[in-house]
Design an enzyme around this catalytic site. Structure first.
Site, PDB file in Angstrom:
ATOM      1  N   PRO A  11       0.839  -1.236  -0.073  1.00 18.69           N
ATOM      2  CA  PRO A  11      -0.209   0.171  -0.031  1.00 18.69           C
ATOM      3  C   PRO A  11       0.808   1.249  -0.024  1.00 18.69           C
ATOM      4  CG  PRO A  11       0.003  -1.045   2.142  1.00 18.69           C
ATOM      5  CD  PRO A  11       0.581  -1.961   1.239  1.00 18.69           C
ATOM      6  N   ASN A  12       0.272   2.260  -0.766  1.00 19.28           N
ATOM      7  CA  ASN A  12       0.871   3.463  -0.759  1.00 19.28           C
ATOM      8  C   ASN A  12       2.214   3.806  -1.763  1.00 19.28           C
ATOM      9  OD1 ASN A  12      -1.294   4.960   0.770  1.00 19.28           O
ATOM     10  ND2 ASN A  12      -0.294   3.691   2.514  1.00 19.28           N
ATOM     11  N   ARG A  19       5.412  11.189  -2.551  1.00 17.98           N
ATOM     12  CA  ARG A  19       5.198  10.953  -0.980  1.00 17.98           C
ATOM     13  C   ARG A  19       6.352  10.924  -0.146  1.00 17.98           C
ATOM     14  NH1 ARG A  19       4.628   4.720   1.169  1.00 17.98           N
ATOM     15  NH2 ARG A  19       4.263   5.243   3.301  1.00 17.98           N
ATOM     16  N   TYR A  24      11.544   8.520   1.261  1.00 19.64           N
ATOM     17  CA  TYR A  24      11.507   7.427   0.238  1.00 19.64           C
ATOM     18  C   TYR A  24      12.166   7.730  -0.881  1.00 19.64           C
ATOM     19  CZ  TYR A  24       7.952   6.033   3.464  1.00 19.64           C
ATOM     20  OH  TYR A  24       7.143   5.567   4.426  1.00 19.64           O
ATOM     21  N   ASN A  75       8.327  -5.397  -1.005  1.00 23.24           N
ATOM     22  CA  ASN A  75       8.010  -4.124  -0.037  1.00 23.24           C
ATOM     23  C   ASN A  75       6.689  -4.289   0.172  1.00 23.24           C
ATOM     24  OD1 ASN A  75       7.862  -2.008   1.208  1.00 23.24           O
ATOM     25  ND2 ASN A  75       8.931  -0.866  -0.245  1.00 23.24           N
ATOM     26  N   ALA A  78       3.103  -0.670   4.797  1.00 26.75           N
ATOM     27  CA  ALA A  78       2.908  -0.754   5.950  1.00 26.75           C
ATOM     28  C   ALA A  78       2.148  -2.286   6.635  1.00 26.75           C
ATOM     29  CB  ALA A  78       1.300   0.044   6.257  1.00 26.75           C
ATOM     30  N   GLU A  99      13.181  -9.213   1.232  1.00 28.78           N
ATOM     31  CA  GLU A  99      12.612  -8.043   1.648  1.00 28.78           C
ATOM     32  C   GLU A  99      13.360  -6.767   1.258  1.00 28.78           C
ATOM     33  OE1 GLU A  99      11.775  -8.239   5.865  1.00 28.78           O
ATOM     34  OE2 GLU A  99      10.731  -6.540   5.918  1.00 28.78           O
ATOM     35  N   HIS A 101      12.977  -2.497   1.925  1.00 29.94           N
ATOM     36  CA  HIS A 101      12.438  -1.067   2.165  1.00 29.94           C
ATOM     37  C   HIS A 101      13.169   0.199   1.558  1.00 29.94           C
ATOM     38  CE1 HIS A 101       9.578  -3.116   4.757  1.00 29.94           C
ATOM     39  NE2 HIS A 101      10.614  -3.693   5.000  1.00 29.94           N
ATOM     40  N   ARG A 108      13.431   4.782  12.141  1.00 28.45           N
ATOM     41  CA  ARG A 108      12.298   5.522  11.961  1.00 28.45           C
ATOM     42  C   ARG A 108      11.368   4.918  13.390  1.00 28.45           C
ATOM     43  NH1 ARG A 108       9.399   4.768   6.514  1.00 28.45           N
ATOM     44  NH2 ARG A 108       8.288   6.646   7.529  1.00 28.45           N
TER      45      ARG A 108
HETATM   46  C1  DQA Z   1       8.372   1.227   3.649  1.00 26.91           C
HETATM   47  C2  DQA Z   1       8.452   1.262   5.013  1.00 26.91           C
HETATM   48  C3  DQA Z   1       6.939   1.299   5.724  1.00 26.91           C
HETATM   49  O1  DQA Z   1       7.310   1.352   7.282  1.00 26.91           O
HETATM   50  C4  DQA Z   1       5.893   2.144   5.291  1.00 26.91           C
HETATM   51  O2  DQA Z   1       4.907   1.968   5.749  1.00 26.91           O
HETATM   52  C5  DQA Z   1       5.922   2.130   3.666  1.00 26.91           C
HETATM   53  C6  DQA Z   1       7.027   2.055   3.193  1.00 26.91           C
HETATM   54  C7  DQA Z   1       9.822   1.691   2.843  1.00 26.91           C
HETATM   55  O3  DQA Z   1       9.851   1.103   1.625  1.00 26.91           O
HETATM   56  O4  DQA Z   1      10.208   2.256   3.374  1.00 26.91           O
HETATM   57  O5  DQA Z   1       4.925   2.156   3.151  1.00 26.91           O
HETATM   58  O6  DQA Z   1       8.073  -0.291   3.427  1.00 26.91           O
END
Ligand code: DQA
Length: 152
Positions: A11-12, A19, A24, A75, A78, A99, A101, A108
């Site tokens: 998501p997102n 964003r 990011y 990735n 959240a 994995e 990120h 964080r």
């Molecule tokens: C994320 C880190 C997560 O905590 C966050 O909710 C994201 C992006 C990252 O790529 O840094 O949506 O996965």
């Protein structure tokens, strides 16, 4: 045929580019996908890149992965920090997992320090913005080449 890697985004991540670029990076998800496709060619693998805001869809894609893909790069956004359903799907998926990120989740907020995905992943790359995806693909390609998807 080159092994196919499924790159999953939660998501997102469709909002990348606008964003919080300080956290990011400035790349859009399409920029990251293009870099992965370029990088994959040199690594002798193919990539399929997907994004969803839906936890259920993410679980379904993970469940179906083994039929068509040699490994998963994920990735989970959240859902990384919340989803036992994503973890259970990953534990059952039968292919190696890396994995990724964009941000360094350990620098964080406390709630981002724990990852359910890590319980199923071979390893995790974080803190390198979009470049982390290329690093993850390199790690997966090496694992597939050496047959070292198990640590034992
Ligand atoms: C994320 C880190 C997560 O905590 C966050 O909710 C994201 C992006 C990252 O790529 O840094 O949506 O996965």
């Amino acid at each position: 045929m080159a092994p196919m890697i499924l790159v999953l985004n939660g998501p997102n991540l469709n909002l990348l580019g606008r964003r919080d670029p300080k956290v990011y990076g400035g790349d859009t998800l399409a920029d990251i996908e293009a870099a992965c496709v370029r990088g994959a060619a040199g690594l002798g693998v193919g990539v399929e890149f997907r994004q969803t805001n839906s936890e259920g869809r993410l679980v379904e894609w993970i469940q179906q992965a083994q039929a068509d893909f040699a490994a998963i790069v994920i990735n989970a956004g959240a859902y990384t920090h919340t989803s036992v359903a994503v973890l259970d799907a990953l534990l059952a998926c039968g292919v190696p997992i890396v994995e990724v990120h964009l941000s360094n989740i350990h620098q964080r907020e406390e709630f981002r320090h724990h990852s359910y995905v890590s319980k199923a992943a071979h390893g995790m790359i974080c803190g390198f913005a979009g470049h982390g995806y290329e690093l993850a693909l390199e790690a997966v390609a090496r694992m597939l080449e050496t047959g070292n998807a198990d640590k034992e």
